[in-house]
Design an enzyme around this catalytic site. Structure first.
Site, PDB file in Angstrom:
ATOM      1  N   ARG A 179      12.941   5.862   1.002  1.00 53.99           N
ATOM      2  CA  ARG A 179      12.218   5.291   1.762  1.00 53.99           C
ATOM      3  C   ARG A 179      12.665   4.438   2.563  1.00 53.99           C
ATOM      4  O   ARG A 179      11.748   3.500   3.337  1.00 53.99           O
ATOM      5  CB  ARG A 179      11.918   4.594   0.180  1.00 53.99           C
ATOM      6  CG  ARG A 179      11.392   5.227  -0.992  1.00 53.99           C
ATOM      7  CD  ARG A 179       9.892   5.621  -1.111  1.00 53.99           C
ATOM      8  NE  ARG A 179       9.849   6.160  -2.417  1.00 53.99           N
ATOM      9  CZ  ARG A 179       9.449   4.721  -3.761  1.00 53.99           C
ATOM     10  NH1 ARG A 179       9.448   3.627  -3.430  1.00 53.99           N
ATOM     11  NH2 ARG A 179       9.337   5.453  -4.507  1.00 53.99           N
TER      12      ARG A 179
ATOM     13  N   ARG B 220      16.827  -1.240   6.040  1.00 50.01           N
ATOM     14  CA  ARG B 220      17.511  -1.454   4.647  1.00 50.01           C
ATOM     15  C   ARG B 220      18.620   0.276   4.689  1.00 50.01           C
ATOM     16  O   ARG B 220      17.642   0.595   5.415  1.00 50.01           O
ATOM     17  CB  ARG B 220      16.517  -1.628   3.253  1.00 50.01           C
ATOM     18  CG  ARG B 220      15.986  -2.727   3.350  1.00 50.01           C
ATOM     19  CD  ARG B 220      15.309  -2.765   2.263  1.00 50.01           C
ATOM     20  NE  ARG B 220      14.615  -2.414   2.317  1.00 50.01           N
ATOM     21  CZ  ARG B 220      13.836  -2.880   0.851  1.00 50.01           C
ATOM     22  NH1 ARG B 220      13.969  -3.574   0.022  1.00 50.01           N
ATOM     23  NH2 ARG B 220      12.712  -1.980   0.816  1.00 50.01           N
TER      24      ARG B 220
ATOM     25  N   TRP C 198       9.204  -2.733 -12.756  1.00 49.71           N
ATOM     26  CA  TRP C 198       8.967  -1.741 -12.129  1.00 49.71           C
ATOM     27  C   TRP C 198       8.382  -2.634 -10.821  1.00 49.71           C
ATOM     28  O   TRP C 198       8.539  -2.168  -9.472  1.00 49.71           O
ATOM     29  CB  TRP C 198       8.001  -0.490 -12.082  1.00 49.71           C
ATOM     30  CG  TRP C 198       7.083   0.283 -10.689  1.00 49.71           C
ATOM     31  CD1 TRP C 198       7.683   1.165 -10.004  1.00 49.71           C
ATOM     32  CD2 TRP C 198       6.234  -0.096 -10.966  1.00 49.71           C
ATOM     33  NE1 TRP C 198       6.567   1.545  -9.654  1.00 49.71           N
ATOM     34  CE2 TRP C 198       5.396   0.468  -9.353  1.00 49.71           C
ATOM     35  CE3 TRP C 198       5.441  -1.463 -11.348  1.00 49.71           C
ATOM     36  CZ2 TRP C 198       4.639   0.375  -8.476  1.00 49.71           C
ATOM     37  CZ3 TRP C 198       4.000  -1.420 -10.040  1.00 49.71           C
ATOM     38  CH2 TRP C 198       3.709  -0.606  -9.470  1.00 49.71           C
TER      39      TRP C 198
ATOM     40  N   ASP D 149       8.256  -5.434  -8.750  1.00 53.46           N
ATOM     41  CA  ASP D 149       9.347  -6.163  -8.309  1.00 53.46           C
ATOM     42  C   ASP D 149       9.245  -8.016  -8.339  1.00 53.46           C
ATOM     43  O   ASP D 149       9.766  -8.824  -8.474  1.00 53.46           O
ATOM     44  CB  ASP D 149       9.439  -5.798  -6.399  1.00 53.46           C
ATOM     45  CG  ASP D 149      10.762  -5.061  -6.264  1.00 53.46           C
ATOM     46  OD1 ASP D 149      10.937  -4.902  -7.865  1.00 53.46           O
ATOM     47  OD2 ASP D 149       9.644  -4.066  -5.073  1.00 53.46           O
TER      48      ASP D 149
ATOM     49  N   LYS E 295      -0.807  -6.313  -1.960  1.00 48.85           N
ATOM     50  CA  LYS E 295       0.392  -5.542  -2.890  1.00 48.85           C
ATOM     51  C   LYS E 295       0.170  -6.467  -4.032  1.00 48.85           C
ATOM     52  O   LYS E 295      -0.708  -6.044  -4.959  1.00 48.85           O
ATOM     53  CB  LYS E 295       1.915  -6.220  -2.421  1.00 48.85           C
ATOM     54  CG  LYS E 295       2.373  -5.561  -0.862  1.00 48.85           C
ATOM     55  CD  LYS E 295       3.050  -6.300  -0.126  1.00 48.85           C
ATOM     56  CE  LYS E 295       3.987  -5.627  -0.984  1.00 48.85           C
ATOM     57  NZ  LYS E 295       5.451  -4.342   0.007  1.00 48.85           N
TER      58      LYS E 295
ATOM     59  N   GLN F   2       0.860   2.623   0.250  1.00 49.71           N
ATOM     60  CA  GLN F   2       1.890   2.054  -1.163  1.00 49.71           C
ATOM     61  C   GLN F   2       0.778   0.754  -1.337  1.00 49.71           C
ATOM     62  O   GLN F   2       0.767   1.096  -2.803  1.00 49.71           O
ATOM     63  CB  GLN F   2       2.598   1.071  -0.378  1.00 49.71           C
ATOM     64  CG  GLN F   2       3.805   0.422  -1.355  1.00 49.71           C
ATOM     65  CD  GLN F   2       4.201  -0.704  -0.496  1.00 49.71           C
ATOM     66  OE1 GLN F   2       3.477  -2.146  -0.446  1.00 49.71           O
ATOM     67  NE2 GLN F   2       5.780  -1.192  -1.048  1.00 49.71           N
TER      68      GLN F   2
ATOM     69  N   THR G 263       6.287   6.261  -0.522  1.00 50.56           N
ATOM     70  CA  THR G 263       5.799   5.563  -1.419  1.00 50.56           C
ATOM     71  C   THR G 263       5.715   6.037  -2.911  1.00 50.56           C
ATOM     72  O   THR G 263       5.523   7.915  -2.076  1.00 50.56           O
ATOM     73  CB  THR G 263       4.817   4.623  -1.352  1.00 50.56           C
ATOM     74  OG1 THR G 263       2.966   4.743  -2.539  1.00 50.56           O
ATOM     75  CG2 THR G 263       3.564   5.544  -0.259  1.00 50.56           C
ATOM     76  N   GLY G 264       6.083   5.591  -3.708  1.00 53.40           N
ATOM     77  CA  GLY G 264       6.355   6.870  -5.342  1.00 53.40           C
ATOM     78  C   GLY G 264       4.693   7.294  -5.247  1.00 53.40           C
ATOM     79  O   GLY G 264       5.028   8.002  -6.199  1.00 53.40           O
TER      80      GLY G 264
HETATM   81  C1  NOJ Z   1       7.760  -1.106  -3.488  1.00 54.07           C
HETATM   82  C2  NOJ Z   1       9.488  -0.451  -4.415  1.00 54.07           C
HETATM   83  O1  NOJ Z   1       9.955   0.204  -3.411  1.00 54.07           O
HETATM   84  C3  NOJ Z   1       9.639  -0.091  -5.939  1.00 54.07           C
HETATM   85  O2  NOJ Z   1      10.452  -0.618  -6.099  1.00 54.07           O
HETATM   86  C4  NOJ Z   1       8.595  -0.737  -6.791  1.00 54.07           C
HETATM   87  O3  NOJ Z   1       8.753  -0.445  -7.637  1.00 54.07           O
HETATM   88  C5  NOJ Z   1       6.815  -1.263  -6.169  1.00 54.07           C
HETATM   89  N1  NOJ Z   1       6.929  -2.005  -4.851  1.00 54.07           N
HETATM   90  C6  NOJ Z   1       6.163  -2.142  -6.746  1.00 54.07           C
HETATM   91  O4  NOJ Z   1       6.855  -3.724  -7.056  1.00 54.07           O
END
Ligand code: NOJ
Length: 798
Positions: free
Chosen positions: A332, A342, A489, A491, A633, A687, A706-707
């Site tokens: 990522r 990173r 999860w 942050d 966010k 994201q 993004t997940g």
């Molecule tokens: C982006 C981060 O990469 C992920 O690890 C986290 O779960 C989300 N932000 C939510 O904070």
């Protein structure tokens, strides 16, 4: 307002209005060499690692926003006029020149029509070679012979992002360039094993290796001196800023086409010469491109659906899978937003990304799984952010760059962070990911593979999973709910050391998956022990976390409830309520009620908000989110990643209409014609989308990495369309809008093909009455079929 359209036949997104509001990017490369490229051919390349092995430069967050790039200029030698095949950097008036960008699967094709010349530039990286090919075709559609100069240009980067952005007192003298035998070689004097090259299939008429000579003083890529003058200067030097610039004069008769192939690659001049020889055979260029297309076709064929929903079909069959694969292959940290500073893997991010593409990329997924196992500490937690190279003995033997700038190297022991930096969710994801991988592949042996821990000792993969589960069981607060630790999860939710509802739900989810695996493996003692733990976790959740209408998000160390109806801000959260259902903790009544609350309080036309109401003031007992602007966010944006969890939760509840409403609200495809609001590319999830508290409500930010790519793919394929796997069977359990009368899926699994036809004559949202495999009724999951077999499956809902 729209800027392009989906071309599903070619599996491309076509940008026909190139002045899009932000860069719309694509990823080239499927193995070691990667280029992140914009619709204007702006972007950068790296080899394996965007931090250490950068090839071309990127001026992040710059103006204009995507420079420099991999550009081809055309100059009319009769008039001196010039332009680029991509709209930028020259940026001809769009009323005079017609531009198009087609982003395909691991390639991008730029084209331009100007003054009777049609030009195309296709960028791609062959599967088998570390080289980016620039396949340029120019055809003369006018009545006059044309005398042209073609210039291919890219700017080389210093090899490490840090020395490319700071410490120029060193880096400006650390690399050199030279030209011989038609090949520009770029070398790193301090790192005598690293070289890059730029060459072409024809010998050039002139070249430049020095950026500032090619561009000229007080100029930019928009008006390079060399292009204006009609030839390069033959520049090269030791030290300074370098480029690859090759110039060729061509003349094209009316109706004819000229083709030039440029090559940007990894390795010294000798390698460049070898590659030049190979791809000077233009048939090899064509073959590599065809191989790349076939590579993707083979992947896509593993799951294809045909439903009444064109947007879902387009995204599931092509783009969302592609996005999810990109996150697994490149991690990522390489985009226009994450510019490579990173490195390595995020424990939770990669664990989740892998889960969704186990069917299309089992090899890479297995590699990632082992890397993640090596990044787990013997105490059970995962290293939040780590570089797999740290634990790869081969990589430790490789020569490392020693900077003449004296800096104290980090102590190896400090790579293993302690409990103060542990994210409570990190290692739980991998439990389910590994189960999903084995269900897909049948690679049961993985459970017994011995893998070292990051700090000391080793265990089987199965043993690693027990450590992860035991860690969460040990780290609980007074109420029995898991401690949130540094964060879960989210942050920005730190709870001051308090307890996280989401993690307890996740713990239950992972325990259930593990028990299922233990049952399959016949490890009865573990089945008993971990089922008992799951029961305990569930009881704690139901007794401690139900708030009356929905579930709490957590309890701070000072005992404040977060995500409670009694609060003024942050009363409802998406993560805890969706996870209560996804994890099977919630009772049916609670499950329905909490998802109703998500719909009532968090839903919007652009997706589901993360929480409501937004935090207006900082409260460090809760966490960082109050320090983020409202609607952005984690502070009440439409954070994309948890949205598919709501889709899954609704599918578990059998509410297909609502699952689809949630899915549709976030679906980038649906915003193709609302780019004035969305701004970002409509073929990628972002994201987050600005929430309703922000003036830019609906604007999407941070594409690709993004997940939400993987999770939306999972939500659509496994939950809406309902094709899930067991350790020894395929479950078909769709949850769809009632007005879907039928749909079809082609799914390959363990070498067999299944053509699944689902009929829904009674307009239900969920429920399967009958499944037939090759005409015969089947009870329960469909067992694996012989490799190579073709199977017809008919499913009757009702
Ligand atoms: C982006 C981060 O990469 C992920 O690890 C986290 O779960 C989300 N932000 C939510 O904070």
């Amino acid at each position: 307002m729209r800027y392009g359209h989906f071309d599903n036949e070619n599996r491309e997104y076509v940008i026909d209005r190139v002045d899009v509001p932000v860069s719309w990017t694509n990823y080239l490369g499927v193995k070691d060499l990667c280029t992140v490229i914009s619709h204007n051919a702006g972007g950068y390349s790296f080899h394996q690692n965007a931090e250490h092995h950068r090839i071309t430069r990127f001026r992040q967050n710059g103006v204009p926003l995507d420079r420099p790039g991999h550009y081809v200029y055309i100059r009319d030698n009769d008039t001196g006029e010039y332009w680029t095949i991509s709209w930028q950097p020259v940026g001809k008036d769009l009323s005079e020149a017609k531009y198009e960008c087609r982003h395909g699967l691991s390639y991008s094709k730029f084209s331009c029509d100007y003054q009777d010349l049609h030009a195309e530039q296709t960028l791609f990286i062959p599967i088998e070679d570390d080289v980016e090919l620039w396949d340029v075709k120019i055809s003369n559609r006018g009545g006059q012979k044309r005398d042209l100069s073609v210039f291919a240009y890219c700017e080389f980067s210093f090899h490490h992002i840090e020395i490319d952005n700071q410490n120029l007192q060193m880096s400006l003298y650390a690399s050199g360039s030279s030209y011989a035998d038609g090949v520009i070689q770029y070398d790193f004097f301090y790192e005598p094993w690293t070289f890059h090259y730029f060459t072409s299939h024809v010998d050039p008429d002139s070249y430049d290796c020095l950026r500032d000579k090619f561009l000229g003083n007080y100029r930019t890529e928009t008006n390079p001196a060399a292009v204006e003058e009609g030839k390069c200067h033959g520049s090269f030097e030791l030290g300074g800023n370098h480029c690859g610039a090759l110039h060729k004069r061509i003349s094209i008769a009316p109706g004819e086409e000229s083709r030039l192939v440029f090559m940007l690659g990894v390795g010294p001049r000798a390698k460049g010469k070898e590659i030049k020889a190979k791809y000077s055979q233009l048939a090899n260029v064509d073959k590599s491109f065809a191989d790349l297309r076939a590579y993707w076709e083979k992947k896509l064929a593993i799951f294809q659906c045909k439903t009444p929903h064109q947007g879902l079909d387009t995204m599931v069959n092509i783009w969302t899978l592609y996005q999810a694969e990109t996150c697994v292959v490149w991690s990522r940290f390489a985009s226009f937003i994450e510019v490579g500073g990173r490195t390595g893997l995020g424990y939770r991010d990669t664990s989740q990304d892998v889960m969704s593409v186990v069917h299309t990329n089992p090899t890479r997924c297995r590699q990632r799984i082992i890397e993640l196992m090596k990044g787990q500490v013997s105490d059970g937690y995962g290293l939040h952010l780590f570089d797999p190279d740290w634990f790869d003995p081969e990589k430790q033997k490789a020569p490392t760059f020693k900077s003449p700038t004296i800096a104290h190297p980090p102590d190896r022991k400090s790579l293993i962070h302690g409990i103060e930096h542990v994210c409570s969710d990190d290692a739980l994801w991998i439990v389910v990911t590994i189960c999903e991988y084995v269900k897909e592949t049948g690679d049961v042996a993985l459970f017994d593979e011995v893998v070292p821990f990051a700090n000391e000792g080793e265990a089987t993969v199965y043993g690693h999973l027990k450590r992860a589960l035991d860690f969460s069981a040990r780290h609980i607060g007074n109420t029995g709910i898991c401690l949130g630790l540094r964060a879960d999860w989210n942050d920005c939710l730190n709870l001051g050391g308090g307890e996280s509802a989401m993690v307890s739900f996740m713990h239950h989810w992972a325990l259930k998956a593990f028990v299922e695996a233990a049952e399959f493996l016949g490890r009865d003692a573990d089945v008993k022990q971990y089922s008992a733990t799951a029961d305990k976790v569930r009881a704690a959740c139901e007794s401690q976390l139900w708030d009356g209408d929905w579930y709490l998000r957590g309890i701070t160390a000072k005992g404040m409830k977060v995500g409670s109806n009694e609060n003024e801000e942050g009363r409802v959260f998406i993560e805890s309520n969706t996870w209560a259902v996804v994890s099977d903790v919630a009772s049916p009544a609670h499950a329905r009620a909490c998802m109703d609350a998500v719909d009532r309080h968090l839903f919007s036309e652009y997706g589901i908000h993360l929480l409501w109401p937004a935090f207006s003031k900082p409260n460090d007992d809760i966490g960082f989110m109050g320090r983020v602007y409202k609607g952005i966010k984690e502070n009440a944006a439409i954070f994309s990643h948890p949205n598919p969890w709501a889709v899954i939760a609704e599918c578990k509840l059998g509410r297909g209409e609502r699952a689809m409403k949630f899915y549709d609200s976030l679906l980038p495809y649906n915003q193709n014609d609302k780019i004035e609001v969305r701004e970002a590319e409509p073929y990628s999830y972002c994201q987050f989308v600005m929430g309703k508290d922000h003036t830019a409500f609906g604007r999407a930010r941070h594409p690709w990495l993004t997940g939400s790519g993987g999770w939306n793919y999972t939500a659509a394929t496994r939950w809406i369309l309902g094709i899930r796997l067991d350790f020894d069977g395929m479950i078909i359990d769709p949850c769809i809008p009632a007005d879907w009368k039928e749909f079809e899926i082609k799914r390959q699994w363990r070498g067999a093909t299944f053509h699944i036809k689902v009929a829904n004559p009674n307009s239900v949202e969920k429920g399967v009455k009958e499944v037939r495999l090759n005409g015969k009724p089947v009870q329960g999951p469909i067992p694996p079929q012989p490799s190579g077999s073709k199977n017809e499956v008919s499913v009757l809902m009702g």
